[in-house]
Every structure is written in structure tokens, then in C-alpha cells.
Design an enzyme around this catalytic site. Structure first.
Site, PDB file in Angstrom:
ATOM      1  N   CYS A  35       0.296  -1.455   0.283  1.00  0.00           N
ATOM      2  CA  CYS A  35      -0.176   0.115  -0.090  1.00  0.00           C
ATOM      3  C   CYS A  35       0.842   1.243   0.221  1.00  0.00           C
ATOM      4  CB  CYS A  35      -0.983   0.101   0.993  1.00  0.00           C
ATOM      5  SG  CYS A  35      -0.355   0.033   3.436  1.00  0.00           S
TER       6      CYS A  35
ATOM      7  N   HIS B 157      -1.968   1.101   7.339  1.00  0.00           N
ATOM      8  CA  HIS B 157      -1.903   0.919   6.398  1.00  0.00           C
ATOM      9  C   HIS B 157      -2.317   2.239   5.435  1.00  0.00           C
ATOM     10  CE1 HIS B 157      -3.775   0.180   2.369  1.00  0.00           C
ATOM     11  NE2 HIS B 157      -5.640   0.869   2.138  1.00  0.00           N
TER      12      HIS B 157
END
Length: 393
Positions: free
Chosen positions: A133, A318
Site C-alpha cells: 500500500c 495501511h
């Protein structure tokens, strides 16, 4: 503009291709040779938030907002029981859409979703279960800004490799070379490129980030932040202490996450009852804010982000691409399960508890998923439910 030395360019290309460069490590060496990633005892609360070692951090490139030197203890978050960076989607991944059929072994390939962004056909790189990510969040910003447009993806391209993404990123970084012929600026740029060579491989494996609870752009500085600085990409979080809770403010202070966990462990072993109490307050704060986003943080985040600004948002191990549109925050939807959902491009960020809405590329509310395709073929309710479950998790 003065051209970068061929030696430096070659070294950067080697870093992009992964040659002669150490693979990205999940641990960052701390001063004194100690690993910055520390295992936390399984005491209640400590480590529960899910903020694990990965991505460094620091606020957007503003000198007044960042420390000049790494703080003690290194820049990695203390180990928490979470999966590797980018594995935020726990459970079974959604089945690959027909337009992009990738095997589980093809982890270095990512699906491309084409959207109409501000009148231009623009690619968005989608993330599978274990997608990197940090790399995808940064590259999607560059594509939405059309900064990677000189290395345009073919219009019908459905998949892209990690090597291609790294090559595009390397070109963007090289384009930041200062136009002034000043020797000082050129030397500084050369040093930044050298630092970047050590960071690029980590973008696809995990970066070290260590938040501070005092501001949405407050992070402990770590070397990996150079990528955000060179590309002028702001990095934010929303894990803040509410100033209306004086006990928590006193217990947390200006400590980073790593430092706060160390304080909790120390205080719980202390003989002084006041220290024990302060440690419990800090521990309770981590437990009650396990989502790593507080209402105070969300308010501060909304106020800090500029209208139309594209940035990277860190939460729960994330990294997401974030934008502010008409005073509201939205996160780019990159879950591969929504590859075929043309009307699902943005997800609103207006609630700490995860109650959000999906929007299309023009930020109009998107209604029932798959409604248009219902007349063409029966909907796969099982697949839709798995997608909803994955997003919920």
C-alpha cells in the site's frame, strides 16, 4: 536544468530494479545497533491498536513540522499483532474479476482500473490482499496528478508490474532535480537521491512509521520520509489526544507511539502509585482508540488538509490516497474487489467507527453495487457479500 550524474542515475535505476540494494526490511536499525521494532508483552491494551512496524513517517515536508534528527528508539512502531504492511484485508480476498485474472502467485502484478478523472482517462492501481500500500498510495497520487503521464500506461492495460511502478516512481523522483545551478542544491539533491536508493525497495515490503499524538502531521522522522519530501506528498494521520482530557494529555504528552508503549511498560512495573496510575491512563487511551482515529483527530485532519489536496493517510497499518473535496475527506477505493464497479471510486471519511459511503469519480453518492449489471446477468450475491465483509474488516 543541470543533468544528474550518470553514476547517480545508474544507482537509482539499480535501486528501482532491486539490484544491488538490500531488500526492504520490516525492522529499522535504531541508534546503538538495536532493532527499533520491539515485541510488546501481551498485556491488556499494549499493542492492540494494530500500529505495526512499517512505514516511516513524518509529516508533510515542512521544516517547522518535522524533527531534524531521528528520535531515540528508532522510527519503527512497536510490534503489534498485525499482518504485514498492506495486508489490512483480513480473511478471504474477493475473487479476481474476469477482466483481471491473476493467480495467487502473481503477487508482483496489480490490476489497473481506468476512471475518468477531471475529464481525463486516468489509471488507478488496485490492491490485492497483500498489496504494497505505500507504493500504491504514492503512485495513485502521481497518476491522479498526471505527474507520471510521460510514462503513460497503454489505454487498454489491465495489469501493471511492481517493477513498472518503481520505474515510474524513479522517473518522478529524478524530475525533482533543482533547476538552479547552485552547488549546494546539487549536492543536497545528490544526497537525497542516495538516501532514496535505500528506501525505494521498502515501498513494496513495508515502511517504518511512528506517529505522535499531538498533530495530524506529527511523526517521528525516519529516513523513508525522504520519498514523501522529494515528491512533495503530504503524510497525515488522525490518532490524536483530545485536549479536553487533561489526564490523557498528561499521560501521553509529546511521546511517540513507541515511546508511549515503553512508558506504559515502565509505569506498570513502578512502585510509585502515581506512575502506575499514569501508565494505566495511557494504556486505556491506546485501548479506546484502537482504530487509530479519534473524533478530535478527524476534526483536526479536516481542518489541516487543503481543498483539493491529494495526500497519503496512515491508519491501522495501511496507507491510503486521500483528497479533500468541498470540505469533506475521501479515500481512494483501491480494493481489487471493486475493480469492475465504475461508480465506486471514493469512500467518505467522516466517521471514526467506519460508517462511510461510496462515491463515484465526481463524488456523487454511489447506490447499490452492481445494480446496472443486474439485467445483463444474475448478481453473484456470495461474491458481493465477501466484498462487503472484506471492506468491513
Amino acid at each position: 536544468a543541470p543533468s544528474i550524474g550518470e553514476g547517480t542515475r545508474q544507482l537509482l535505476e539499480e535501486a528501482v530494479s532491486g539490484e544491488e540494494t538490500p531488500a526492504g526490511s520490516q525492522e529499522s536499525p535504531a541508534p546503538g545497533g538495536q532493532a527499533a521494532v520491539v515485541d510488546v508483552p501481551s498485556s491488556p491494551g499494549v499493542g492492540q491498536p494494530g500500529c505495526a512496524p512499517h512505514l516511516p513517517s513524518d509529516e508533510q515536508p515542512r521544516e517547522d513540522a518535522r524533527e531534524k534528527q531521528p528520535a531515540e528508539g528508532g522510527g519503527a512502531l512497536l510490534g503489534a499483532p498485525v499482518p504485514n504492511l498492506g495486508a489490512e484485508a483480513v480473511g478471504e480476498p474477493a475473487e479476481p474479476p474476469q477482466a483481471c485474472t491473476l493467480s495467487r502467485e502473481a503477487e508482483d502484478f496489480y490490476c489497473v482500473k481506468w476512471i475518468t478523472w477531471k475529464g481525463e482517462r486516468t489509471p488507478v492501481i488496485m490492491q490485492s490482499e497483500n498489496g504494497p500500500c505505500p507504493l500504491l498510495a504514492i503512485m495513485n497520487i502521481l497518476f491522479l496528478q498526471w505527474k507520471a503521464s510521460w510514462v503513460k500506461l497503454p489505454p487498454q492495460k489491465e495489469v501493471v508490474t511492481a517493477e513498472e511502478l518503481m520505474a515510474h516512481l524513479g522517473d518522478c523522483i529524478l524530475s525533482t532535480q533543482p533547476r538552479e545551478p547552485s552547488e549546494g542544491l546539487q549536492l543536497n539533491f545528490q544526497q537525497n537521491i542516495n538516501d532514496t536508493m535505500m528506501v525505494l525497495p521498502k515501498l513494496s515490503t513495508g515502511l517504518d512509521v511512528n506517529v505522535r499524538f499531538t498533530g495530524v502531521s506529527d511523526f517521528e522522522y525516519t529516513p523513508e520520509c525522504i520519498v514523501f519530501d522529494l515528491l512533495n506528498v503530504p503524510l497525515y494521520h488522525g490518532w490524536l489526544v483530545d485536549p479536553q482530557s487533561p489526564e490523557v494529555v498528561q499521560a501521553v504528552g509529546k511521546l511517540s507511539y513507541n515511546q508511549l508503549v515503553e512508558k506504559i511498560i515502565t509505569c506498570k512495573q513502578a512502585s510509585d502509585s502515581s506512575l502506575v496510575s499514569e501508565g494505566l491512563v495511557a494504556e486505556q487511551f491506546l485501548e479506546s482508540t484502537a482504530s487509530q482515529l479519534t473524533y478530535h483527530g478527524l476534526c483536526e485532519l479536516t481542518a489541516a488538509v487543503r481543498e483539493g489536496e491529494l495526500s497519503v493517510f496512515f491508519r491501522n497499518n495501511h496507507f491510503s490516497t486521500m483528497i479533500k473535496h468541498k470540505g469533506h475527506l475521501y479515500l481512494l477505493v483501491t480494493d481489487q474487489g471493486f475493480l469492475q464497479e465504475e461508480r465506486v471510486v471514493w469512500e467518505s471519511l467522516h466517521n471514526v467507527d467506519g460508517d462511510s459511503c461510496f462515491c463515484d469519480t465526481d463524488f456523487h453518492l454511489s447506490h447499490a453495487l452492481g445494480k446496472e449489471g443486474a439485467t445483463a446477468s444474475p448478481p453473484d450475491h456470495h461474491l458481493q457479500q465477501r466484498q462487503v465483509d472484506q471492506v468491513y474488516i
